[in-house]
Design an enzyme around this catalytic site. Sequence first.
Site, PDB file in Angstrom:
ATOM      1  N   ARG A  94      -9.150  56.243 -17.782  1.00  0.00           N
ATOM      2  CA  ARG A  94      -8.587  56.057 -19.140  1.00  0.00           C
ATOM      3  C   ARG A  94      -8.701  54.596 -19.539  1.00  0.00           C
ATOM      4  NH1 ARG A  94      -2.915  54.624 -17.896  1.00  0.00           N
ATOM      5  NH2 ARG A  94      -2.480  55.302 -15.783  1.00  0.00           N
ATOM      6  N   TYR A 127       1.290  40.001 -11.113  1.00  0.00           N
ATOM      7  CA  TYR A 127       0.083  40.287 -11.904  1.00  0.00           C
ATOM      8  C   TYR A 127      -0.650  38.989 -12.264  1.00  0.00           C
ATOM      9  CZ  TYR A 127      -2.533  42.561 -15.767  1.00  0.00           C
ATOM     10  OH  TYR A 127      -3.504  43.044 -16.627  1.00  0.00           O
ATOM     11  N   LYS A 172      -4.411  38.144 -11.259  1.00  0.00           N
ATOM     12  CA  LYS A 172      -5.447  37.918 -12.279  1.00  0.00           C
ATOM     13  C   LYS A 172      -6.021  36.505 -12.191  1.00  0.00           C
ATOM     14  CE  LYS A 172      -5.733  41.944 -14.169  1.00  0.00           C
ATOM     15  NZ  LYS A 172      -6.861  42.794 -13.725  1.00  0.00           N
TER      16      LYS A 172
HETATM   17  P1  NAP Z   1      -4.627  51.627 -17.795  1.00  0.00           P
HETATM   18  O1  NAP Z   1      -4.789  52.311 -19.105  1.00  0.00           O
HETATM   19  O2  NAP Z   1      -3.311  51.628 -17.129  1.00  0.00           O
HETATM   20  O3  NAP Z   1      -5.752  52.192 -16.802  1.00  0.00           O
HETATM   21  C1  NAP Z   1      -5.856  51.716 -15.498  1.00  0.00           C
HETATM   22  C2  NAP Z   1      -6.654  52.706 -14.679  1.00  0.00           C
HETATM   23  O4  NAP Z   1      -6.741  52.203 -13.331  1.00  0.00           O
HETATM   24  C3  NAP Z   1      -5.995  54.083 -14.625  1.00  0.00           C
HETATM   25  O5  NAP Z   1      -6.953  55.072 -14.884  1.00  0.00           O
HETATM   26  C4  NAP Z   1      -5.467  54.131 -13.202  1.00  0.00           C
HETATM   27  O6  NAP Z   1      -5.447  55.423 -12.611  1.00  0.00           O
HETATM   28  C5  NAP Z   1      -6.479  53.300 -12.465  1.00  0.00           C
HETATM   29  N1  NAP Z   1      -5.960  52.852 -11.176  1.00  0.00           N
HETATM   30  C6  NAP Z   1      -4.757  52.293 -10.928  1.00  0.00           C
HETATM   31  N2  NAP Z   1      -4.607  52.068  -9.615  1.00  0.00           N
HETATM   32  C7  NAP Z   1      -5.743  52.509  -9.016  1.00  0.00           C
HETATM   33  C8  NAP Z   1      -6.181  52.567  -7.672  1.00  0.00           C
HETATM   34  N3  NAP Z   1      -5.416  52.119  -6.658  1.00  0.00           N
HETATM   35  N4  NAP Z   1      -7.392  53.095  -7.412  1.00  0.00           N
HETATM   36  C9  NAP Z   1      -8.160  53.561  -8.408  1.00  0.00           C
HETATM   37  N5  NAP Z   1      -7.809  53.544  -9.702  1.00  0.00           N
HETATM   38  C10 NAP Z   1      -6.603  53.028 -10.008  1.00  0.00           C
HETATM   39  O7  NAP Z   1      -5.029  50.080 -17.894  1.00  0.00           O
HETATM   40  P2  NAP Z   1      -5.974  49.287 -18.912  1.00  0.00           P
HETATM   41  O8  NAP Z   1      -5.114  48.683 -19.943  1.00  0.00           O
HETATM   42  O9  NAP Z   1      -7.145  50.105 -19.302  1.00  0.00           O
HETATM   43  O10 NAP Z   1      -6.431  48.089 -17.948  1.00  0.00           O
HETATM   44  C11 NAP Z   1      -7.678  48.062 -17.276  1.00  0.00           C
HETATM   45  C12 NAP Z   1      -7.852  46.704 -16.626  1.00  0.00           C
HETATM   46  O11 NAP Z   1      -7.785  45.681 -17.614  1.00  0.00           O
HETATM   47  C13 NAP Z   1      -6.769  46.371 -15.598  1.00  0.00           C
HETATM   48  O12 NAP Z   1      -7.330  45.628 -14.527  1.00  0.00           O
HETATM   49  C14 NAP Z   1      -5.817  45.492 -16.389  1.00  0.00           C
HETATM   50  O13 NAP Z   1      -5.061  44.665 -15.552  1.00  0.00           O
HETATM   51  C15 NAP Z   1      -6.792  44.738 -17.261  1.00  0.00           C
HETATM   52  N6  NAP Z   1      -6.177  44.166 -18.477  1.00  0.00           N
HETATM   53  C16 NAP Z   1      -5.586  44.978 -19.406  1.00  0.00           C
HETATM   54  C17 NAP Z   1      -5.020  44.405 -20.541  1.00  0.00           C
HETATM   55  C18 NAP Z   1      -4.343  45.214 -21.607  1.00  0.00           C
HETATM   56  O14 NAP Z   1      -3.763  44.601 -22.530  1.00  0.00           O
HETATM   57  N7  NAP Z   1      -4.391  46.542 -21.578  1.00  0.00           N
HETATM   58  C19 NAP Z   1      -5.057  43.014 -20.705  1.00  0.00           C
HETATM   59  C20 NAP Z   1      -5.662  42.226 -19.736  1.00  0.00           C
HETATM   60  C21 NAP Z   1      -6.236  42.822 -18.627  1.00  0.00           C
HETATM   61  P3  NAP Z   1      -4.236  56.468 -12.914  1.00  0.00           P
HETATM   62  O15 NAP Z   1      -4.505  56.963 -14.293  1.00  0.00           O
HETATM   63  O16 NAP Z   1      -4.396  57.541 -11.908  1.00  0.00           O
HETATM   64  O17 NAP Z   1      -2.976  55.697 -12.765  1.00  0.00           O
END
Ligand code: NAP
Length: 253
Positions: free
Chosen positions: A16, A154, A158
Site C-alpha cells: 500500500r 524513526y 531515517k
Molecule cells: P504505509 O502506508 O504504512 O506502508 C508501509 C508498508 O510497509 C505497508 O504495506 C507495511 O505492511 C509494510 N511493512 C511494514 N513493516 C514491514 C516488514 N517488517 N516487512 C515487510 N513490509 C513491511 O507507509 P508509507 O507512508 O507508504 O511509507 C512508505 C515509506 O516511506 C516508509 O519507509 C516511510 O517511513 C517513508 N516515509 C513516509 C512518509 C509519509 O508521510 N507517509 C514520509 C517520509 C517517509 P503492512 O500493510 O502489512 O503493515
Amino acid sequence: MTDSASRVAVVTGAGRGIGAAVTARLADDGFAVALLDLDEAGVKKGAEAIVAKGGKAVGVALDVSDAEQVEAAVGRVADELGPPVVLVNNAGITRDNLIFKMTEQDWDSVLGVHLKGSFLMTRAVQKHMTEQKYGRIVNLSSTSALGNRGQVNYSAAKAGMQGFTKTLAIELGKFNVTANAIAPGFIATDMTAATAERLGMGFEDFKAAAASQIPVQRVGTPDDIANLASFLVSEGAGFISGQVIYAAGGPKD
Ligand code: NAP
C-alpha cells in the site's frame, strides 16, 4: 544497462501507500516487479493488477527484518522474474512516543524494519546487481531525519538510512550500482492517517494544517515519490549516487 540485462525491480512495503505507487510506476516503466510486504493479500492483489495490464509481477510475503525470509524471497524473485537490478527499500513502520514513554520494543521494531530490513534486503539483492554489473538502489529516508518530536526512533532510523545510502554508493559504484535516498515530507498515506488519529485529529484537518506550512501549499501524494523513484532507477540517473533528495514541497517539511 545492456539489452541482455534483466529489468527486474524489487520494492518492499509494496502492499500500500508509497510502495504500491512506486511499484505501479516501475511496471509502467517496463520493469518486471516483485512486490514484497508483510501483507500477502495486498501484494497478491497488486501483482494481479499489474499482470492484468500486461506487465510481469510477483507478490511475495515477508518480514524484511528476518534474514531467512529475505534470502528466500529474493531467491524466489530471481527464479521467477530474473536477477533483480533495482531495489527500493520502502517498508516502514512508526512507533511514535516521547522518549520518556518510548519502550525498547518501540525502538527495536522501528530500527529493525527500516535499518536492519534495508541492510538485509540490500545484502541479498546486491549479489545480483554486482553480477549484472548494473544496479539502482533507492532508500526511503524522511524529513524526520532532521529531527521530529515524538519520533526519536524513526528519526534515528531515517538519518541512519542516509549514511547507509552514502556508504552503499561508495562500495558499489565500481559495479555500476548507484544508491540514493528519497526523503519525503508529508505524504498522504495510511502512515500519516495513523499519526492524525494518534494526535486526535481528523485526517482532512491534519492534512490542511500540514499543507499550510508547506511552500507549495499541499501535502504530497505517493505518486510524487513514485515520479522521483522512477527517475532515480532509470539508466539516465547513472551519474547521481549517494544523494539524499528531499521531496517535501519545499526545502524542508
Ligand atoms: P504505509 O502506508 O504504512 O506502508 C508501509 C508498508 O510497509 C505497508 O504495506 C507495511 O505492511 C509494510 N511493512 C511494514 N513493516 C514491514 C516488514 N517488517 N516487512 C515487510 N513490509 C513491511 O507507509 P508509507 O507512508 O507508504 O511509507 C512508505 C515509506 O516511506 C516508509 O519507509 C516511510 O517511513 C517513508 N516515509 C513516509 C512518509 C509519509 O508521510 N507517509 C514520509 C517520509 C517517509 P503492512 O500493510 O502489512 O503493515
